[in-house]
Design a protein around this motif. Structure first.
Motif, mmCIF file in Angstrom:
data_model
loop_
_atom_site.group_PDB
_atom_site.id
_atom_site.type_symbol
_atom_site.label_atom_id
_atom_site.label_comp_id
_atom_site.label_asym_id
_atom_site.label_seq_id
_atom_site.Cartn_x
_atom_site.Cartn_y
_atom_site.Cartn_z
ATOM 1 N N THR A 97 47.786 25.386 36.133
ATOM 2 C CA THR A 97 47.932 25.280 37.583
ATOM 3 C C THR A 97 48.673 24.001 37.944
ATOM 4 O OG1 THR A 97 46.747 25.240 39.698
ATOM 5 C CG2 THR A 97 45.664 24.180 37.833
ATOM 6 N N VAL A 98 49.366 24.037 39.039
ATOM 7 C CA VAL A 98 50.040 22.845 39.558
ATOM 8 C C VAL A 98 49.134 22.136 40.557
ATOM 9 C CG1 VAL A 98 52.013 22.013 40.901
ATOM 10 C CG2 VAL A 98 52.337 23.824 39.187
ATOM 11 N N HIS A 99 48.540 22.897 41.483
ATOM 12 C CA HIS A 99 47.780 22.309 42.585
ATOM 13 C C HIS A 99 46.270 22.400 42.421
ATOM 14 C CE1 HIS A 99 51.524 21.808 44.694
ATOM 15 N NE2 HIS A 99 51.805 23.092 44.498
ATOM 16 N N GLY A 100 45.772 23.159 41.470
ATOM 17 C CA GLY A 100 44.335 23.307 41.266
ATOM 18 C C GLY A 100 43.920 24.766 41.313
ATOM 19 N N LEU A 101 42.856 25.081 40.596
ATOM 20 C CA LEU A 101 42.393 26.460 40.481
ATOM 21 C C LEU A 101 40.923 26.439 40.072
ATOM 22 C CD1 LEU A 101 44.232 29.319 38.674
ATOM 23 C CD2 LEU A 101 41.955 28.739 37.915
ATOM 24 N N THR A 102 40.140 27.297 40.688
ATOM 25 C CA THR A 102 38.747 27.490 40.294
ATOM 26 C C THR A 102 38.593 28.946 39.881
ATOM 27 O OG1 THR A 102 38.013 25.831 41.896
ATOM 28 C CG2 THR A 102 36.331 27.322 41.028
ATOM 29 N N ALA A 103 37.932 29.165 38.745
ATOM 30 C CA ALA A 103 37.794 30.528 38.230
ATOM 31 C C ALA A 103 36.451 30.704 37.532
ATOM 32 C CB ALA A 103 38.919 30.850 37.257
ATOM 33 N N ILE A 104 35.933 31.907 37.632
ATOM 34 C CA ILE A 104 34.768 32.317 36.867
ATOM 35 C C ILE A 104 35.303 32.986 35.605
ATOM 36 C CG2 ILE A 104 32.727 33.819 36.801
ATOM 37 C CD1 ILE A 104 32.469 31.560 38.846
ATOM 38 N N VAL A 105 34.753 32.632 34.460
ATOM 39 C CA VAL A 105 35.144 33.279 33.210
ATOM 40 C C VAL A 105 33.932 34.016 32.653
ATOM 41 C CG1 VAL A 105 34.695 31.263 31.737
ATOM 42 C CG2 VAL A 105 36.303 33.021 30.989
ATOM 43 N N ILE A 106 34.167 35.256 32.234
ATOM 44 C CA ILE A 106 33.118 36.102 31.665
ATOM 45 C C ILE A 106 33.587 36.518 30.279
ATOM 46 C CG2 ILE A 106 31.753 38.204 31.935
ATOM 47 C CD1 ILE A 106 32.428 38.049 34.962
ATOM 48 N N GLU A 107 32.740 36.280 29.279
ATOM 49 C CA GLU A 107 33.083 36.601 27.898
ATOM 50 C C GLU A 107 31.976 37.454 27.288
ATOM 51 O OE1 GLU A 107 35.359 32.715 26.311
ATOM 52 O OE2 GLU A 107 33.265 32.393 26.922
ATOM 53 N N SER A 108 32.356 38.585 26.695
ATOM 54 C CA SER A 108 31.386 39.480 26.063
ATOM 55 C C SER A 108 32.123 40.508 25.227
ATOM 56 C CB SER A 108 30.544 40.201 27.122
ATOM 57 O OG SER A 108 29.652 41.116 26.530
ATOM 58 N N VAL A 109 31.480 40.968 24.172
ATOM 59 C CA VAL A 109 32.095 42.025 23.364
ATOM 60 C C VAL A 109 32.131 43.342 24.120
ATOM 61 C CG1 VAL A 109 31.483 40.971 21.152
ATOM 62 C CG2 VAL A 109 29.917 42.602 22.214
ATOM 63 N N GLU A 110 31.403 43.406 25.226
ATOM 64 C CA GLU A 110 31.266 44.648 25.983
ATOM 65 C C GLU A 110 31.796 44.507 27.404
ATOM 66 O OE1 GLU A 110 27.643 47.759 26.604
ATOM 67 O OE2 GLU A 110 27.309 45.716 27.259
ATOM 68 N N LEU A 111 33.076 44.245 27.546
ATOM 69 C CA LEU A 111 33.674 44.142 28.881
ATOM 70 C C LEU A 111 34.550 45.359 29.133
ATOM 71 C CD1 LEU A 111 34.772 40.411 29.284
ATOM 72 C CD2 LEU A 111 32.665 41.513 30.008
ATOM 73 N N ASN A 112 34.355 45.980 30.283
ATOM 74 C CA ASN A 112 35.168 47.114 30.691
ATOM 75 C C ASN A 112 35.461 46.975 32.187
ATOM 76 O OD1 ASN A 112 36.495 49.502 30.981
ATOM 77 N ND2 ASN A 112 34.679 50.784 30.825
ATOM 78 N N PRO A 113 36.341 46.052 32.559
ATOM 79 C CA PRO A 113 36.593 45.816 33.978
ATOM 80 C C PRO A 113 37.152 47.016 34.725
ATOM 81 C CG PRO A 113 38.160 44.604 32.633
ATOM 82 C CD PRO A 113 37.153 45.195 31.695
ATOM 83 N N SER A 114 37.817 47.919 34.035
ATOM 84 C CA SER A 114 38.395 49.079 34.727
ATOM 85 C C SER A 114 37.327 50.041 35.236
ATOM 86 C CB SER A 114 39.380 49.811 33.816
ATOM 87 O OG SER A 114 38.730 50.278 32.663
ATOM 88 N N ALA A 115 36.077 49.873 34.817
ATOM 89 C CA ALA A 115 34.996 50.728 35.318
ATOM 90 C C ALA A 115 34.651 50.406 36.770
ATOM 91 C CB ALA A 115 33.750 50.574 34.447
ATOM 92 N N PHE A 116 34.998 49.182 37.235
ATOM 93 C CA PHE A 116 34.620 48.766 38.584
ATOM 94 C C PHE A 116 35.774 48.297 39.452
ATOM 95 C CE2 PHE A 116 30.810 48.111 35.977
ATOM 96 C CZ PHE A 116 29.899 48.863 36.710
ATOM 97 N N MET A 117 36.838 47.791 38.859
ATOM 98 C CA MET A 117 37.940 47.210 39.639
ATOM 99 C C MET A 117 39.211 48.010 39.442
ATOM 100 S SD MET A 117 37.460 43.107 39.017
ATOM 101 C CE MET A 117 37.522 43.245 37.229
ATOM 102 N N PRO A 118 40.012 48.129 40.501
ATOM 103 C CA PRO A 118 41.298 48.816 40.350
ATOM 104 C C PRO A 118 42.313 47.919 39.640
ATOM 105 C CG PRO A 118 41.055 48.016 42.594
ATOM 106 C CD PRO A 118 39.756 47.733 41.890
ATOM 107 N N LEU A 119 43.155 48.538 38.804
ATOM 108 C CA LEU A 119 44.246 47.801 38.204
ATOM 109 C C LEU A 119 45.190 47.347 39.300
ATOM 110 C CD1 LEU A 119 45.187 49.755 34.967
ATOM 111 C CD2 LEU A 119 44.615 47.337 35.128
ATOM 112 N N GLN A 120 45.732 46.164 39.134
ATOM 113 C CA GLN A 120 46.593 45.591 40.153
ATOM 114 C C GLN A 120 48.070 45.781 39.830
ATOM 115 O OE1 GLN A 120 46.967 41.225 40.605
ATOM 116 N NE2 GLN A 120 45.598 41.558 42.334
#
Length: 118
Positions: free
Chosen positions: A94-117
């Motif tokens: 980042t140039v100006h700053g960024l805050t983010a949540i990071v989630i790490e797991s062997v069992e992640l399937n984000p497409s089950a809940f969020m639309p692809l962008q």
């Protein structure tokens, strides 16, 4: 690298228990999951490295750039979610700053809940 949208317009209105808010679901796991919040100040960087397990980066404030080993830097901002597979090389900066949540797991399937962008 995949991009998802967890912004307000993707959420669902919740009114149970006299509630009045929007919920954008992100994921669900049954296995061990690590969740953290990263604060990158101006010119901050999460160095180029391989993901030990699948990893989801949820940008909640600010903006920055992400990359993997196949694509150049791509701009991200609040509401964007970036998913990297296990062993995928990646970097966030980042140039100006960024805050983010990071989630790490062997069992992640984000497409089950969020639309692809993208």
């Amino acid at each position: 690298m995949q991009f998802y949208d967890f912004s307000k317009h993707c959420g669902k209105s919740i009114t149970q228990f006299q509630s009045q808010f929007i919920m954008s679901r992100v994921l669900q796991t049954d296995m061990e999951t690590h969740i953290g919040c990263m604060y990158l100040e101006g010119n901050g960087v999460i160095g180029y490295h391989q993901a030990i397990v699948p990893q989801l980066l949820l940008v909640v404030n600010g903006e920055g750039y992400v990359r993997n080993d196949k694509e150049g830097y791509i701009k991200v901002q609040a509401g964007d979610a970036v998913f990297w597979e296990q062993d995928e090389w990646h970097e966030t900066k980042t140039v100006h700053g960024l805050t983010a949540i990071v989630i790490e797991s062997v069992e992640l399937n984000p497409s089950a809940f969020m639309p692809l962008q993208r």
